[in-house]
Design an enzyme around this catalytic site. Structure first.
Site, PDB file in Angstrom:
ATOM      1  N   GLU A 193     -26.193  14.514  13.160  1.00 56.53           N
ATOM      2  CA  GLU A 193     -26.699  13.931  14.375  1.00 56.53           C
ATOM      3  C   GLU A 193     -27.566  12.806  13.968  1.00 56.53           C
ATOM      4  O   GLU A 193     -28.764  12.761  14.744  1.00 56.53           O
ATOM      5  CB  GLU A 193     -27.460  15.100  15.539  1.00 56.53           C
ATOM      6  CG  GLU A 193     -26.506  16.283  15.431  1.00 56.53           C
ATOM      7  CD  GLU A 193     -27.453  17.242  16.497  1.00 56.53           C
ATOM      8  OE1 GLU A 193     -28.475  17.743  15.863  1.00 56.53           O
ATOM      9  OE2 GLU A 193     -26.748  17.928  17.286  1.00 56.53           O
ATOM     10  N   CYS A 211     -30.730  21.829  24.037  1.00 58.16           N
ATOM     11  CA  CYS A 211     -32.153  21.068  23.858  1.00 58.16           C
ATOM     12  C   CYS A 211     -31.909  19.843  24.858  1.00 58.16           C
ATOM     13  O   CYS A 211     -32.938  19.599  25.319  1.00 58.16           O
ATOM     14  CB  CYS A 211     -32.033  20.340  22.476  1.00 58.16           C
ATOM     15  SG  CYS A 211     -30.589  19.379  21.861  1.00 58.16           S
TER      16      CYS A 211
END
Lengths: 644, 644
Positions: free
Chosen positions: A307, A403
């Site tokens: 990521e 998240c």
């Protein structure tokens, strides 16, 4: 800078805030309680119940699952600030009670370790997110305290912060360590702000200063033999921004969310401690991130593997990660850079990320979210080419690693914090974002109310009205209005009480200093041009392509309007773009239309993958919608960049 | 079709064969013996020594490591066919002796299981490659026997084949199973050809027929609890082409090498058994593979994840896998499709893969290889974006999984097998490839010699001379010359003994039937046009782009000739391409030059990633080299497809 009392009243954003308070927050509460059918379970509440001894069972979800609840609580606090909601406050109080029960006698609070590895506290700082979760607890506690005045969660947070402060530090017997995922650093600054406790600021500075020092803590921890959660191998220090002391870092590297959370704290500390080297590092990293590694949508992070950032000008559209949280994180960072120095470029990025990457991450129903925000989508490739599996053509209900949705909720509910800066000492009121709102503040000893009405993102007319009540006449201060970076030919016009008014531009802000009187009106007319944007040649993915932008909005073409394959569509030499508001499309939006082209012969014989080139094309109207609205119809192809 | 005695004598290919015999095979022998400094060790020979009891130690490398030695031996056999080499033959005989010592009493031969898991034979057919390695043993044995007449390796192979034939089959106590990696199927056909033993053909057919049947063997094996080598999870049947019975398969799926090895055996069996449904399956799969899933270079396999096909028209240039072995496999398959039916499209693909993907996989020094053959390379992205880590900008010395280099060696040394088909019954001599050579065969009861001289790939002049010695006058038969698919405007011209000669085209072959006399000369003039090729609109990656092709060669632009970023370079509206042989470039090659364009302003301010589009461009000469020669200079960017 003094804090302003700000309330948003805006045609565009109020609807989003109502969506968040009315739908997103209740929906996410259901998700946290594992009550959404067909969605991946969160486990978050259940973990707290187990840790609190109220339920038997095993820890579920990711090691950082607690943070989802904390982020939700923070969002709930902001929602209560927007509008009282006794039922929501009761739920929040109850869950705060639950959090309190899960806190250990010494102040420690983390359901993963309490349930699963009570003897392993602080032994895997590289991976275990303990301090990260603590940070989200602190942010929630500060928000809830500031909204409700209730100290229960703040006390829980401070007890844990005090334990952390005793555990970590340069002293004997203390751990000279820091978290694999930055977050606590910026949260401690908030906790310091709410409590005035200097040691929280000092602890934040300790974590930031310690990061990346030699000998490297993560290497030492690994050599000691930590119990791995994911990666038993040698830590990748770049991924966690621990490869160099932060003041020596020059380019954004590694996990994008980690990076911008760290840089946010660095900006806070540079401001609060006057640390020039830290500020310079922030400015260098800002330059690299926003000028070399940011998508036109305000997305950051070019690869799903880790990521992460990759390197300068590597911005593939179809493989983009551009995680929602990373884009929210760059808004956090930009907000803090603005507090360091009011430069419009920070607000420009804030606006870009907000109106495009972040807004686009949520479906119009408030119940579906993108984690990954690509700039080009071919749904079949997402399903059938494993390289593109991370690129979803449809927003998801919830995620195992969820998240992003609560992060969107807490940002949108606290958007009032992002609009103004009031610098009473310098006698300046900065307007960073054009969002209809009312701001009450003190200036030159007077209570001033500034009312903003904005037509954005559809119309560039922004109007301000000032109230300076009382007998003492006007108040002298400067109004500093950000000059956006999204028009090409015209300049914004300013009028005060109906008369054109000259202005000077300072750091990208149009500054008008005068004695403002009660009832003064300011008109700020931003040109709404539909502009074709090109990318610099080093951004290989965009060579020969252009993106459509109108005001703060980046546009995209969708299969629903333009057919497939979208790659066959290009802009005509003179695309003659026109914009019009279409009330019944996707809740109402400005649609851009223009002249496009497709190959004259789109129907090839089935047996011909390749053949001698025939360059003939035929005209085809193209229709673009705001990027943030993509994927709200039938799944199909989407592209921001168009061949030209 | 009778076997011809063929010898290559060709300016272009003889040099490659000499490179393989003089450099590649000796180099690979060193590699197999772990004597290449800085290269990943092979372990292959050492594994055999351990299995033979000559050395102590653990098995090294991949489970299929034995196959590297077998493929090398097969290449060595072909090398000996090209040119006697007593030293090479001695090495081969020695290593055959070693292989014999590693064979178990019952005929079993596999160093992995013998060394590491002697009790686990045949328990993990999904992953363990036992039958795959056996197949490569059989291929080597047949080649070595056919070249040298020595039976030692053939006997080893037959003993193992007989054990396999007793172990696998539909009978009671036999395993109704097949290998996770097809290979033995085509090898058994060869073994049948060399020995005349029908049961090898039957066994091949059994493996092919059994594949993908319900209940699925791999699922059953997994449920029994095999010891996993890589994947403990449920087998992915599509990856291994075991999702459907082969006759029901319609699209190429899964691991590309596995797929084309399987399809090769299917084509053999369809021909040898007259199985119409099997032939139809081959034709369907051929159509899907070559018309919908093949790169213009003859590469197949769009993703490195699983080294696999993805789906129709998904052919990303920068993420391409296009494994060398897969491209060699498609040549194997094309060769067998030609034997089923002489259609030029099979030879077209064979030629395309050979001159481009396969040839490009080997460096000019014969010591460095590509496993992955991308169509677009940005070296920095290969280093710094993990999505592109598999795309190497520089050929490697050797690989841990080094299936490709020996595959290149065995193909190039046996290229004589790919040029002609002699169909004595039909009275036809097919010329599939234009490679200078001499072919001796019987036709109409006469011994005929056909000498071919070819200017390819640089010049399209192909000349044939016939010898029909003896007193009986001429021999009547048809010469069928493939009409390549790489010219656009002109047609090839044919002349016999200096006089223009009409011809009819049958299945893509120019057929001239006549009584050929001793000394007859045929000239076959193939137009060498430099052509721009476009891709169909569904191939998104190539939208708005063209590739340069001249004769059988696909071209590419390199940073060394054109600067960087290459993506900034596009073809002018009239690129006016010209071609010229440059003797001192990369060993001599035809270079294509033309008019290109780059943006007028390439030097943007450092702080501008995006800005309003200025569509101005300025001319820039572009220079393209044959794709197969890319990456032989300084590492840099490369691209096959150019914007136009």
């Amino acid at each position: 800078m003094s804090r302003a009392a700000i309330r948003i009243r805006d045609d565009f954003w109020s609807a989003y805030q109502e969506l968040v308070t009315g739908t997103v927050i209740p929906y996410q509460w259901e998700a946290l309680n594992d009550r959404i059918e067909g969605a991946e379970p969160s486990h978050a509440i259940r973990n707290f119940r187990i840790a609190a001894g109220l339920e038997e069972g095993e820890f579920g979800g990711f090691v950082f699952q607690d943070s989802d609840l904390y982020k939700w609580l923070e969002a709930a606090a902001y929602a209560l600030r927007l509008k009282p909601d006794p039922e929501l406050e009761r739920i929040a109080d109850d869950v705060i009670g639950l959090i309190g029960k899960a806190q250990q006698a010494d102040g420690y609070l983390n359901t993963y370790f309490t349930i699963r590895e009570p003897d392993k506290r602080w032994t895997n700082l590289y991976e275990a997110h303990e301090l990260y979760c603590a940070g989200h607890l602190f942010e929630a506690a500060v928000a809830y305290f500031e909204t409700t005045g209730k100290r229960r969660l703040l006390d829980i947070a401070c007890r844990f912060a005090d334990l952390i402060d005793r555990t970590f530090g340069p002293g004997e017997g203390q751990l000279r360590a820091y978290c694999g995922h930055p977050e606590i650093e910026l949260a401690l600054v908030k906790l310091y702000g709410a409590t005035g406790e200097e040691r929280y600021l000092k602890l934040s500075k300790f974590f930031v200063d310690e990061r990346g020092k030699q000998p490297n803590y993560f290497i030492a921890e690994w050599k000691r033999g930590r119990t791995p959660i994911w990666n038993p191998g040698m830590p990748d220090l770049e991924v966690y921004q621990a490869h160099l002391p932060v003041r020596e870092q020059t380019a954004a590297v590694g996990h994008a969310v980690r990076a911008v959370y760290l840089y946010s704290a660095m900006a806070d500390l540079a401001r609060l401690t006057g640390d020039v080297r830290l500020r310079e590092a922030c400015e260098r990293l800002w330059f690299n991130t926003t000028k070399k590694q940011m998508y036109i949508t305000g997305g950051i992070g070019s690869t799903h593997l880790g990521e992460a950032f990759t390197f300068d000008y590597d911005l593939p559209n179809d493989l983009a990660y551009a995680e929602t949280c990373a884009s929210i994180g760059i808004i956090f960072w930009a907000r803090r850079m603005l507090r360091l120095e009011a430069r419009s470029e920070y607000a420009d990025v804030m606006e870009r990320a907000l109106y495009n990457n972040v807004l686009g991450s949520m479906a119009r129903d408030g119940k579906h979210f993108f984690y990954v925000n690509p700039l080009e989508v071919w749904p079949e490739a997402s399903m059938r080419n494993p390289d593109r599996r991370h690129v979803k053509p449809v927003r998801q209900k919830w995620f195992g690693c969820s998240c992003c949705p609560p992060n969107v909720a807490r940002l949108l509910c606290s958007l009032d914090d992002y609009i103004y800066d009031i610098d009473e000492a310098a006698g300046k009121v900065y307007v960073h974002l054009y969002i209809g709102s009312e701001a009450g503040f003190e200036m030159a000893g007077r209570a001033v109310t500034l009312r903003q009405r904005s037509g954005l993102p559809w119309d560039g007319t922004v109007k301000f009205e000032l109230s300076v009540p009382g007998e003492a006449g006007g108040a002298r201060f400067a109004l500093a209005l950000r000059v956006p970076n999204w028009f090409q030919t015209a300049e914004p016009r300013l009028a005060v009480n109906g008369a054109a008014c000259p202005y000077r531009v300072e750091n990208g802000y149009a500054v008008v200093e005068r004695e403002w009187s009660d009832g003064d009106r300011v008109e700020w007319l931003l040109p709404m041009e539909t502009v074709l944007i090109g990318a610099r040649p080093e951004i290989r993915a965009n060579a020969g392509k252009a993106a459509i932008q109108r005001g703060p909005l980046v546009y995209c073409v969708e299969e629903a309007d333009n057919g497939a394959p979208l790659a066959a569509l290009s802009l005509a030499d003179d695309p003659a773009l026109s914009a019009a508001f279409v009330p019944d499309l996707l809740g109402g939006c400005v649609v851009v239309e223009g002249s496009g082209e497709v190959p004259a012969d789109m129907d090839w014989p089935e047996d011909a993958p390749y053949r001698p080139l025939r360059n003939a094309s035929r005209p085809k109207r193209l229709k673009a919608i705001p990027y943030y609205l993509w994927g709200n119809r039938e799944p199909g192809e989407m592209s921001v960049w168009l061949r030209c």
